[in-house]
Design a protein around this motif. Structure first.
Motif, PDB file in Angstrom:
ATOM      1  N   LEU A 357      29.231  50.947  53.066  1.00 61.94           N
ATOM      2  CA  LEU A 357      27.992  49.919  52.114  1.00 61.94           C
ATOM      3  C   LEU A 357      26.672  49.665  52.196  1.00 61.94           C
ATOM      4  O   LEU A 357      26.716  48.747  52.971  1.00 61.94           O
ATOM      5  N   VAL A 358      25.824  50.942  51.989  1.00 64.02           N
ATOM      6  CA  VAL A 358      24.300  49.479  52.291  1.00 64.02           C
ATOM      7  C   VAL A 358      24.019  47.988  51.456  1.00 64.02           C
ATOM      8  O   VAL A 358      23.380  47.664  51.817  1.00 64.02           O
ATOM      9  N   ALA A 359      24.709  48.278  49.910  1.00 66.96           N
ATOM     10  CA  ALA A 359      24.546  46.474  49.284  1.00 66.96           C
ATOM     11  C   ALA A 359      25.327  46.196  48.228  1.00 66.96           C
ATOM     12  O   ALA A 359      25.899  47.716  48.097  1.00 66.96           O
ATOM     13  N   VAL A 360      25.190  45.503  48.004  1.00 70.77           N
ATOM     14  CA  VAL A 360      26.159  45.246  46.558  1.00 70.77           C
ATOM     15  C   VAL A 360      25.639  44.825  45.565  1.00 70.77           C
ATOM     16  O   VAL A 360      24.899  43.315  46.178  1.00 70.77           O
ATOM     17  N   LEU A 361      25.133  45.134  44.978  1.00 64.76           N
ATOM     18  CA  LEU A 361      24.751  44.578  44.152  1.00 64.76           C
ATOM     19  C   LEU A 361      26.106  43.431  42.486  1.00 64.76           C
ATOM     20  O   LEU A 361      26.194  44.776  41.843  1.00 64.76           O
ATOM     21  N   ASN A 362      25.837  42.560  42.271  1.00 63.97           N
ATOM     22  CA  ASN A 362      26.966  41.850  41.714  1.00 63.97           C
ATOM     23  C   ASN A 362      26.656  41.435  40.344  1.00 63.97           C
ATOM     24  O   ASN A 362      25.609  40.640  40.453  1.00 63.97           O
ATOM     25  N   ALA A 363      27.647  41.223  39.204  1.00 67.80           N
ATOM     26  CA  ALA A 363      26.811  40.969  37.994  1.00 67.80           C
ATOM     27  C   ALA A 363      27.681  40.023  37.056  1.00 67.80           C
ATOM     28  O   ALA A 363      29.072  40.326  38.062  1.00 67.80           O
ATOM     29  N   TYR A 427      31.708  39.877  50.069  1.00 68.65           N
ATOM     30  CA  TYR A 427      31.320  41.347  51.417  1.00 68.65           C
ATOM     31  C   TYR A 427      29.965  40.532  51.967  1.00 68.65           C
ATOM     32  O   TYR A 427      29.464  41.131  52.683  1.00 68.65           O
ATOM     33  N   VAL A 428      29.492  39.464  51.183  1.00 68.94           N
ATOM     34  CA  VAL A 428      28.300  38.805  52.261  1.00 68.94           C
ATOM     35  C   VAL A 428      28.967  38.252  53.642  1.00 68.94           C
ATOM     36  O   VAL A 428      28.657  38.024  55.060  1.00 68.94           O
ATOM     37  N   ARG A 429      30.567  37.846  53.947  1.00 76.39           N
ATOM     38  CA  ARG A 429      31.027  37.201  54.759  1.00 76.39           C
ATOM     39  C   ARG A 429      31.139  38.242  55.190  1.00 76.39           C
ATOM     40  O   ARG A 429      32.232  38.168  56.995  1.00 76.39           O
ATOM     41  N   LYS A 430      31.196  40.082  55.321  1.00 73.33           N
ATOM     42  CA  LYS A 430      31.301  40.990  55.474  1.00 73.33           C
ATOM     43  C   LYS A 430      30.000  41.459  56.182  1.00 73.33           C
ATOM     44  O   LYS A 430      29.691  42.793  57.130  1.00 73.33           O
ATOM     45  N   ASN A 431      29.173  40.785  55.791  1.00 69.21           N
ATOM     46  CA  ASN A 431      27.039  40.439  56.425  1.00 69.21           C
ATOM     47  C   ASN A 431      27.271  42.502  55.982  1.00 69.21           C
ATOM     48  O   ASN A 431      26.640  42.733  56.711  1.00 69.21           O
ATOM     49  N   ILE A 432      27.068  42.652  54.916  1.00 70.18           N
ATOM     50  CA  ILE A 432      26.686  43.334  53.769  1.00 70.18           C
ATOM     51  C   ILE A 432      25.645  43.437  52.974  1.00 70.18           C
ATOM     52  O   ILE A 432      25.942  41.662  52.196  1.00 70.18           O
ATOM     53  N   PRO A 433      24.426  43.343  52.484  1.00 70.49           N
ATOM     54  CA  PRO A 433      22.785  43.015  52.132  1.00 70.49           C
ATOM     55  C   PRO A 433      24.535  42.590  50.302  1.00 70.49           C
ATOM     56  O   PRO A 433      24.335  43.861  49.933  1.00 70.49           O
ATOM     57  N   ALA A 434      23.789  41.830  49.521  1.00 71.71           N
ATOM     58  CA  ALA A 434      24.481  41.793  48.559  1.00 71.71           C
ATOM     59  C   ALA A 434      23.374  40.261  48.065  1.00 71.71           C
ATOM     60  O   ALA A 434      22.908  39.793  48.334  1.00 71.71           O
ATOM     61  N   ILE A 435      23.256  40.801  46.450  1.00 76.04           N
ATOM     62  CA  ILE A 435      22.423  40.028  45.593  1.00 76.04           C
ATOM     63  C   ILE A 435      23.642  39.809  44.396  1.00 76.04           C
ATOM     64  O   ILE A 435      24.396  40.412  43.713  1.00 76.04           O
ATOM     65  N   PHE A 436      23.581  38.626  43.409  1.00 80.70           N
ATOM     66  CA  PHE A 436      24.074  38.100  42.384  1.00 80.70           C
ATOM     67  C   PHE A 436      22.878  38.092  41.594  1.00 80.70           C
ATOM     68  O   PHE A 436      22.357  37.219  41.105  1.00 80.70           O
ATOM     69  N   PHE A 437      23.405  38.495  40.270  1.00 88.22           N
ATOM     70  CA  PHE A 437      22.637  38.675  38.926  1.00 88.22           C
ATOM     71  C   PHE A 437      23.718  38.032  37.883  1.00 88.22           C
ATOM     72  O   PHE A 437      24.887  38.357  38.187  1.00 88.22           O
ATOM     73  N   THR A 438      22.638  37.255  37.323  1.00 88.89           N
ATOM     74  CA  THR A 438      23.495  35.921  36.814  1.00 88.89           C
ATOM     75  C   THR A 438      22.376  35.539  34.891  1.00 88.89           C
ATOM     76  O   THR A 438      21.388  35.772  35.905  1.00 88.89           O
ATOM     77  N   THR A 439      23.302  34.789  34.467  1.00 88.58           N
ATOM     78  CA  THR A 439      22.064  34.673  33.087  1.00 88.58           C
ATOM     79  C   THR A 439      22.812  33.193  33.068  1.00 88.58           C
ATOM     80  O   THR A 439      22.529  32.049  32.545  1.00 88.58           O
ATOM     81  N   LEU A 440      23.377  32.856  34.288  1.00 88.72           N
ATOM     82  CA  LEU A 440      24.135  30.960  33.948  1.00 88.72           C
ATOM     83  C   LEU A 440      25.012  30.826  33.318  1.00 88.72           C
ATOM     84  O   LEU A 440      25.329  31.611  32.492  1.00 88.72           O
ATOM     85  N   THR A 441      25.348  29.514  33.784  1.00 87.20           N
ATOM     86  CA  THR A 441      26.569  28.700  32.805  1.00 87.20           C
ATOM     87  C   THR A 441      25.915  28.360  31.658  1.00 87.20           C
ATOM     88  O   THR A 441      24.660  28.513  31.205  1.00 87.20           O
ATOM     89  N   HIS A 442      27.096  28.173  30.875  1.00 84.93           N
ATOM     90  CA  HIS A 442      26.598  27.371  28.824  1.00 84.93           C
ATOM     91  C   HIS A 442      27.903  26.821  29.058  1.00 84.93           C
ATOM     92  O   HIS A 442      28.802  27.080  29.003  1.00 84.93           O
ATOM     93  N   PRO A 443      27.155  26.221  27.532  1.00 87.33           N
ATOM     94  CA  PRO A 443      28.810  25.250  26.488  1.00 87.33           C
ATOM     95  C   PRO A 443      29.949  26.017  26.165  1.00 87.33           C
ATOM     96  O   PRO A 443      31.161  25.636  26.456  1.00 87.33           O
ATOM     97  N   ARG A 444      29.917  27.431  26.769  1.00 88.43           N
ATOM     98  CA  ARG A 444      31.093  28.500  25.846  1.00 88.43           C
ATOM     99  C   ARG A 444      31.533  28.641  26.986  1.00 88.43           C
ATOM    100  O   ARG A 444      32.893  29.150  26.771  1.00 88.43           O
ATOM    101  N   TYR A 445      31.680  28.473  28.493  1.00 89.52           N
ATOM    102  CA  TYR A 445      31.824  28.818  29.482  1.00 89.52           C
ATOM    103  C   TYR A 445      33.351  28.373  29.723  1.00 89.52           C
ATOM    104  O   TYR A 445      33.633  27.391  29.156  1.00 89.52           O
ATOM    105  N   HIS A 446      33.902  29.515  30.257  1.00 85.40           N
ATOM    106  CA  HIS A 446      35.100  29.137  30.171  1.00 85.40           C
ATOM    107  C   HIS A 446      36.172  28.169  29.226  1.00 85.40           C
ATOM    108  O   HIS A 446      37.496  27.564  28.890  1.00 85.40           O
ATOM    109  N   THR A 447      36.008  29.072  27.456  1.00 85.95           N
ATOM    110  CA  THR A 447      36.793  28.157  26.522  1.00 85.95           C
ATOM    111  C   THR A 447      36.442  29.783  25.786  1.00 85.95           C
ATOM    112  O   THR A 447      36.460  30.569  25.747  1.00 85.95           O
TER     113      THR A 447
END
Ligand SMILES: [Zn+2]
Length: 491
Positions: A357-363, A427-447
């Motif tokens: 696993l060379v990289a993790v691209l999480n969204a 994966y980060v805790r396993k020392n695998i390169p990783a980044i996290f794509f997101t447009t962040l939270t909002h008032p509708r989050y978890h509703t």
């Protein structure tokens, strides 16, 4: 003659193949189609899947649908035993309905006028001591007693406490271990106005209990010391000196199936095809809660995280059209909302060798907020674990969508702790390169208002293309991304 023609054709073909090959570094970004993304999003975030709650048939159904779309997209199975699936067991523990609480002469009714915060086994018959300042109270006052306290808005400067549910969970977390350490037999929280606003939500959360997987610690705060929450109408009752508290709390445990969907597109380079760029999202959301006539009770999680699921399908179609040199691996994790359980499971039991696993691209949540902004987490120390990977993502943003990137949410000091709340973390805790794509939270989050119709499909398409271009770059780079020297997370 025929032979000559054959040779001519063959060499033309070789020449043509050479041209295709020389262009192979350019990603077929147009393969990512907004119309297909929209179609998939409206299907996956539909009421039909009833909020895709982990450990239910709804999560399994949604996962089957994802696997079927992956197959249609031309992706090969990469789960267990030649399938698209990696099943694992969710261990659920919850408070048993026969649990009882009595204070003085009043009997409380579970999930109606009292909440038992976490499952366990305890039998308590002891006097109550009411405390105003739970954090400074001494052992002599507390030992062998049941400690009662009211939620208090002290320290409301903490921005997390503005949301009643976070307020309640933070106060409980802050207090209970300290009180238990001083020898309390049980702990009773009494609502204030703000806590009471979280009451209905808390019941929906606590009635489910706690979830974990084999090998992961329980998320319980205390073991065998009941934590009870009651309404403000019982405040006078617990303040009566030496008021008696009697409780019998029981727990019950279940095992449920949950599943990761795993698929791949094999790389074109015979050597590098044994290395994988892992694209990550999660299928599950929060199911059906707070059923009331005339009100929407299904949490469809359109942004969270149907957006990433359909992005991965689109990226899969693009890789199928033109593979990278390295292989592309797609993991739609289960049970993220129950504590990143699917990703912890896959990181512990990858279906390809971990070192491949060379990289993790999480969204996670990539279709909301202003059209020209986005978040990329894992690019600010101490969260930056691979400059190589971060630089490819940043360069692709500059070439492509030119999102104005948020610089606050990735900071260790940010109050949301957002970096620790999605599937790249195991994966980060396993020392695998990783980044996290997101447009962040909002008032509708978890509703129930997090619906497909509110997603900015154009922005989601841009996010998908950006993630794809980054992954394609990693798949074709001469060297795999390196881990930052001395990388260590703050917690
Ligand atoms: Zn999510």
């Amino acid at each position: 003659m025929r032979k000559d023609i054959f040779l001519f054709s063959f060499s033309t073909l070789l020449c043509f193949a050479g041209q295709v090959n020389s262009q192979s570094k350019k990603a077929p970004i147009d393969a990512i189609q907004q119309a297909e993304i929209k179609r998939d999003l409206f299907t996956l975030a539909d009421d039909h899947f009833r909020g895709r709650e982990a450990g239910t048939l709804d999560e399994l159904k949604a996962s089957m649908w994802v696997a079927e779309q992956a197959r249609k997209a031309g992706l090969e199975p990469a789960g267990d035993d030649g399938t698209y699936f990696q099943f694992y067991s969710l261990l659920r523990e919850r408070v048993n309905d026969h649990s009882t609480v009595k204070i003085g002469d009043r009997t409380f009714s579970l999930w109606k006028d009292m909440i038992v915060w976490e499952p366990g086994f305890a039998s308590v018959d002891a006097p109550i001591v009411f405390v105003n300042d739970p954090l400074t109270v001494d052992e002599a006052t507390v030992k062998g007693k049941v400690v009662a306290l009211q939620f208090t808005e002290q320290d409301l400067t903490d921005p997390r406490k503005i949301i009643p549910w976070r307020y309640v969970t933070l106060v409980v977390q802050n207090c209970v271990k300290k009180i238990a350490a001083k020898g309390a037999k049980a702990i009773i929280f009494v609502s204030d106005d703000r806590a009471q606003q979280a009451w209905a939500r808390a019941i929906q959360d606590r009635i489910r209990g706690t979830y974990r997987i084999e090998g992961r610690p329980s998320r319980q705060l205390l073991n065998g010391i009941p934590i009870i929450w009651i309404g403000a109408d019982a405040l006078d009752l617990v303040r009566v000196p030496n008021q008696q508290f009697q409780a019998n709390v029981y727990a019950e445990a279940f095992t449920y199936p949950s599943v990761n969907v795993v698929a791949k597109v094999k790389g074109s380079d015979p050597k590098l095809a044994n290395e994988y760029v892992l694209f990550s999202g999660h299928t599950d959301h929060d199911g059906v809660r707070n059923i009331e006539p005339g009100k929407d009770s299904i949490l469809n999680g359109a942004d969270d995280n149907a957006t990433a699921c359909v992005a991965l399908l689109a990226i899969g179609r693009a890789f199928h059209q033109q593979p990278g040199k390295r292989s592309a691996l797609f993991v739609w994790h289960g049970a993220e909302e129950r504590g990143l359980l699917g990703s912890y499971y896959f990181a512990e039991h990858p279906t390809v060798p971990q070192e491949s696993l060379v990289a993790v691209l999480n969204a996670d949540m990539i279709g909301m907020n202003s059209p020209d902004s986005a978040g990329l987490l894992g690019i600010t120390p101490p969260h930056l674990n691979s400059s190589d990977l971060a630089n490819i993502a940043l360069a692709e943003n500059a070439k492509g969508p030119k999102f104005k990137l948020d610089t606050e949410w990735d900071k260790a000091s940010h109050f949301e702790g957002f970096y620790f709340r999605s599937d790249h973390l195991p994966y980060v805790r396993k020392n695998i390169p990783a980044i996290f794509f997101t447009t962040l939270t909002h008032p509708r989050y978890h509703t129930p208002a997090d619906e497909a119709a509110t997603i900015n499909i154009e922005k989601l398409t841009k996010m998908t293309r950006w993630m794809y271009a980054t992954g394609f770059g990693v798949a074709n780079a001469a060297n795999r991304p390196k881990i930052v020297d001395g990388f260590k997370l703050e917690k």
